[in-house]
Design a protein around this motif. Sequence first.
Motif, mmCIF file in Angstrom:
data_model
loop_
_atom_site.group_PDB
_atom_site.id
_atom_site.type_symbol
_atom_site.label_atom_id
_atom_site.label_comp_id
_atom_site.label_asym_id
_atom_site.label_seq_id
_atom_site.Cartn_x
_atom_site.Cartn_y
_atom_site.Cartn_z
ATOM 1 N N ASP A 610 0.825 -1.287 0.028
ATOM 2 C CA ASP A 610 -0.073 -0.065 -0.012
ATOM 3 C C ASP A 610 0.924 1.440 0.021
ATOM 4 O O ASP A 610 1.095 1.687 1.174
ATOM 5 C CB ASP A 610 -0.871 0.124 1.232
ATOM 6 C CG ASP A 610 -1.972 1.175 1.208
ATOM 7 O OD1 ASP A 610 -1.966 1.861 0.348
ATOM 8 O OD2 ASP A 610 -2.583 1.371 2.256
ATOM 9 N N LYS A 611 1.078 1.911 -1.248
ATOM 10 C CA LYS A 611 1.907 3.124 -1.268
ATOM 11 C C LYS A 611 1.163 4.169 -0.758
ATOM 12 O O LYS A 611 1.678 5.202 -0.798
ATOM 13 C CB LYS A 611 2.485 3.299 -2.687
ATOM 14 C CG LYS A 611 3.359 2.190 -3.317
ATOM 15 C CD LYS A 611 4.668 2.014 -2.210
ATOM 16 C CE LYS A 611 5.509 0.910 -2.923
ATOM 17 N NZ LYS A 611 6.071 0.976 -4.304
ATOM 18 N N SER A 612 0.007 4.419 -0.342
ATOM 19 C CA SER A 612 -0.590 5.506 0.241
ATOM 20 C C SER A 612 -0.291 5.502 1.676
ATOM 21 O O SER A 612 -0.404 6.699 2.379
ATOM 22 C CB SER A 612 -2.142 5.415 0.074
ATOM 23 O OG SER A 612 -2.648 4.216 1.129
ATOM 24 N N SER A 613 0.481 4.633 2.109
ATOM 25 C CA SER A 613 1.122 4.612 3.609
ATOM 26 C C SER A 613 2.553 4.429 3.530
ATOM 27 O O SER A 613 3.294 4.414 2.312
ATOM 28 C CB SER A 613 0.421 3.549 4.697
ATOM 29 O OG SER A 613 0.777 2.232 3.716
ATOM 30 N N SER A 614 3.143 4.359 4.428
ATOM 31 C CA SER A 614 4.635 4.309 4.596
ATOM 32 C C SER A 614 5.128 3.021 5.412
ATOM 33 O O SER A 614 4.344 2.562 6.162
ATOM 34 C CB SER A 614 5.214 5.556 5.396
ATOM 35 O OG SER A 614 4.956 6.824 4.897
ATOM 36 N N ALA A 615 6.215 2.713 5.088
ATOM 37 C CA ALA A 615 6.860 1.537 6.115
ATOM 38 C C ALA A 615 7.917 2.118 6.707
ATOM 39 O O ALA A 615 8.717 3.127 6.542
ATOM 40 C CB ALA A 615 7.389 0.695 5.036
ATOM 41 N N PHE A 616 8.214 1.438 8.054
ATOM 42 C CA PHE A 616 9.341 2.032 8.887
ATOM 43 C C PHE A 616 10.134 0.731 8.921
ATOM 44 O O PHE A 616 9.600 -0.397 9.351
ATOM 45 C CB PHE A 616 9.219 2.446 10.167
ATOM 46 C CG PHE A 616 10.547 3.173 10.894
ATOM 47 C CD1 PHE A 616 10.330 4.666 11.050
ATOM 48 C CD2 PHE A 616 11.238 2.327 11.311
ATOM 49 C CE1 PHE A 616 11.203 5.413 11.327
ATOM 50 C CE2 PHE A 616 12.329 3.154 11.901
ATOM 51 C CZ PHE A 616 12.451 4.470 11.925
ATOM 52 N N VAL A 617 11.463 0.888 8.765
ATOM 53 C CA VAL A 617 12.189 -0.203 8.676
ATOM 54 C C VAL A 617 13.497 -0.098 9.639
ATOM 55 O O VAL A 617 14.252 0.916 9.558
ATOM 56 C CB VAL A 617 12.857 -0.697 7.400
ATOM 57 C CG1 VAL A 617 13.887 -1.986 7.429
ATOM 58 C CG2 VAL A 617 12.139 -0.783 6.395
ATOM 59 N N PHE A 618 13.555 -0.823 10.777
ATOM 60 C CA PHE A 618 14.460 -0.629 11.918
ATOM 61 C C PHE A 618 15.543 -1.839 11.754
ATOM 62 O O PHE A 618 15.669 -3.001 11.590
ATOM 63 C CB PHE A 618 13.979 -1.050 13.277
ATOM 64 C CG PHE A 618 13.085 0.036 13.793
ATOM 65 C CD1 PHE A 618 13.549 0.984 14.686
ATOM 66 C CD2 PHE A 618 11.740 -0.132 13.509
ATOM 67 C CE1 PHE A 618 12.961 1.909 15.030
ATOM 68 C CE2 PHE A 618 10.807 1.044 14.030
ATOM 69 C CZ PHE A 618 11.637 2.034 14.797
ATOM 70 N N VAL A 619 16.603 -1.287 11.494
ATOM 71 C CA VAL A 619 18.026 -1.952 11.317
ATOM 72 C C VAL A 619 19.113 -1.498 12.287
ATOM 73 O O VAL A 619 19.476 -0.305 12.264
ATOM 74 C CB VAL A 619 18.571 -1.902 9.769
ATOM 75 C CG1 VAL A 619 19.773 -2.665 9.629
ATOM 76 C CG2 VAL A 619 17.411 -2.407 8.774
#
Length: 1016
Positions: A610-619
């Motif tokens: 869903d590109k209308s939302s964002s993703a957060f990636v913890f590394v």
Amino acid sequence: MRYLSSKLGYVFEGAFKIGLLEEMEPSRVEGFRKTFFEALLKEGVESYLIEKLKKPTERWEKIGTYIDHEVAEEKYTKILFLIGLYSGRLYGQSHKEAELVWCELGEESYEIVWKNADLVFKHMNTLHFVDFKLAGSASWIRKLLTEGVPLRDDSDIPRLPVVNFGVPVNISVGELDFFSFVENFLKVRDALEDMEEVFMEIKGLSQLICYSTDYLMQVENVNTKEVCFELIYPIPESYRVRFYLKDFSKNRLQQISVQAKELYKKLKEAEPSLDLLDKTASVRLARRERVRDKLSKEIEELLQEMELREKEPAKISTDSIEEVRKDVRRKLGEFMKKEESCKAIALLHSAGGGKTSGTRELILNSQGKHIVLYMATRLRLIEKELEKLKSSDFGDIKLVYERSAPSKSKLKRHTGQGFEDVDGKKGILKRTVEAVMGAVKEEKYRQIWSFATIQALVETGLGSTVEHLKQLLRPIVLDKYQLHFILDEFFGYRNGLFAIRELLELLKQVQKKGGIANLYLFDANGYSPSLLDRLLKEFKEYKVVPDSIILCSFEEECHTNFEGISLSMCAKHGYPAKELLLYKKILKDVKDKEDIVSSLTTYIKQTFKDKSSSAFVFVQDKEVITYLARALESDGISTLTVTASSKKSQRDINEGKEDVIIGTSAVSRGLDFSRPYKPVDYIYILISDWGIEQNLVEILQAISRARGDRETERRTKHLHLVYILQEEKDDVIENLLNVVEFKDKDLVKLLYRREHLRQKLLLDHVVSKIVKQFLKRAEGKVLVPVPAQHDTTFRPNRVNTFESIVTFLEDIQLIENTRRNKVAQLIQIVLKNLYSAVNLYTNDVPSKIDNSKYQYYHPYLIIEGNLQISFDNEKRRTIEKLLNSKPLENQQTLKEILKEHNEDRVREIENFLKDVTKESYATTFLLPVYSWIFVNHVLDENKDRELKFILGSRVGRGGALTLGGRLQLRTRCYTANVKEYAVIPLGEDYPYREVLSGRFAKFPIEFIKNLQEEQQ
């Protein structure tokens, strides 16, 4: 090698006991030496070598670093004898006044009576039981003497400190009481008995439990407050664990003693994984294919289990965050109406519950005059609160926010938020209080709000900084103002419980003087009020709580009294989403960071729909973050890299429209992930084998940060737990091969892979359980991750400043890597010059290893001494020139670009470059006993003069921070005109004695899993 390792272990144990008896019972030494050397002859040690060992060590010739097949066994034997002898002497000196209960030459026995322990003694109300584990030494010595000798390329030199080889992910249990621990240990008896393989330390721990319970049953009067278990290895760190002995009862002891012995008999029969290969030649050959088939089948079953977990997400219905907010408002309102003049409240509700904003509004709208001290663990939290107050409509409020001032002296003392000059310049907390008092005297403000980090509340060589706050107890303040102390996210730093204790004591003094004061404690990591109550009581008594995962009952409310100060503890859990989908992914056969990036990029592309939302990636790995951002960008996915070091990150998150935000777990505290344009609905957390207790706290923070407006809170969140299953590395396999006699590399690989897979599945089980119970009201008992808490003491040092500067530059480079590559490249050049400019060393060690004024925890001597740091002047000039250069044509200098991110940190860099010279300062460091032996007995000033080491970032089973270790600074053993020793400098903010003395012992993850299942 297996037989040689066993023989060398026997040499170490005998030599250790000779050294110990020399200090504790000299009259027994000659008899023991005679018995020991006779036993060595029977063990197969050559008679000529035994004669050499009998000579006084002062007469020994230098052993030298050269090793080949002809001389290897003799050199290994001599070095292990010396390490054992000096270790025993130091151990004996550390327990000089002890009563030696048992110390004989050990023999193999299947009985489990206390006289079969290797060593038993009493010291200062503590009963010690010691067992020796005797493998792995020869391989480490060979590695050191072949790789530590200086070559052109130092990239592969050995690392200090030495740790045990093994594959299990470790996880700890916060249990300090002996009976409680043993009873919990026995609760999982059936699960332990069903295990086909039992690792050495679990078996050793079980054995010591048997010895201790058997001994306590035999003695008439138990005048003991503690029980300490220790497994001593020749080279690696001891496995040491201490428990308090409370509520002693022979009836209670009788029951657990019988059960403990029955359990140990079962564990004794279970073969350790690696011992599957250690049979006679004929049996080995007959079993080889059967073992291979068995392992291959188990691996296939484990892989199938992994695939099963990856198939469908778990749907978790969450409790309403709105109900949490209502409860926060209700609890705060009730608290404010209480009649007590001095009182405290702990709100442990979920993040987003309005704890901080609700308290702010209540105080702002209160009648009368008020002074507020708001303290948080992150500067970003403080700055957010400042922004809220500045935008309020109240004109009669004074805001006090003191920042770190430029240095005028060479050495500075850490004060939590910055560094205070040792020459007496005022620290931040002192200046904050003075500014508040100045505002009081102006008599024109209805409210005065002041701000500082929780880290500013510390113990120093001059006393506790809380003394500065006592200026607020003057009549000019207490007669007119009500005091409010707010600790936001108090568990976010290791002195949270210390800060609570200090402020509760302060409230007691306000009460005595007739003043009015409130203390507010906020945190949101799934804590149960009953757990906080327990932790406060234990901390008051023991001054330390280890990194732990603690099993406790969950209650929404708990009330206690701190010496006249009422403390209400409340919790209600919910989540700002109607449901959460929990996904699992295991990245298999990962070889390197490039593989991690490739696999993770592919997985994100497959699942982020869903590109209308964002993703957060913890590394956790900053290098992986850089490569991942580039990989995603090249595939058309826009990215934003954020860091807690940059003030721009918060604005970029809130106002940005990028698809994916990437950062380390450190940004989970202090940054708000509200995005009105593209709400964060997807969270990816890359979980590797790091200190899981601390990082579970950060995982919970990361989950809670993905919130936004009311519309956002009606959406489903997608949480992806991503694990890394690394390909078997040759160096790990070689290390494991060193402790088995049968050299079948393929079989050892299979053993390693099988165990690695098992541990990943167990880790996932525990993490998933804790995440699920965090999202809604828990029933019954819960497992709660608790980061380490302890009293903190800061002393002047330069390396802390250096590490702070490097961290800031690394963070900004991380951001600029995906924005302005030329800026990032210039920062990288600055970093390279910084790394190479610093030289860290010491020669301030005892001339004799038997100096009893230092503390010894095997294999380390703790020394309060001088550490030397020098800074290359040519590199200093180069760095200054780089900072003033323009990476982008006709634009800002690098210094100006860095100031946009954090002006305070840039000032810190300028001060550091101006002040640091070749200097010496008093600090605490560890001298490994083998370091002293290499300098005085192995190295030769005419030829083999030097052995180099890399400092590891952590030391001790509890993971004490090593000063300069994160930067992998070098240390060395050197003998020529001046002797230099390889040392491990310790960070000033960690209770290293508690770490090394056993408060932070760890247990395999199976133990946690079984505890978790026990409560169902």
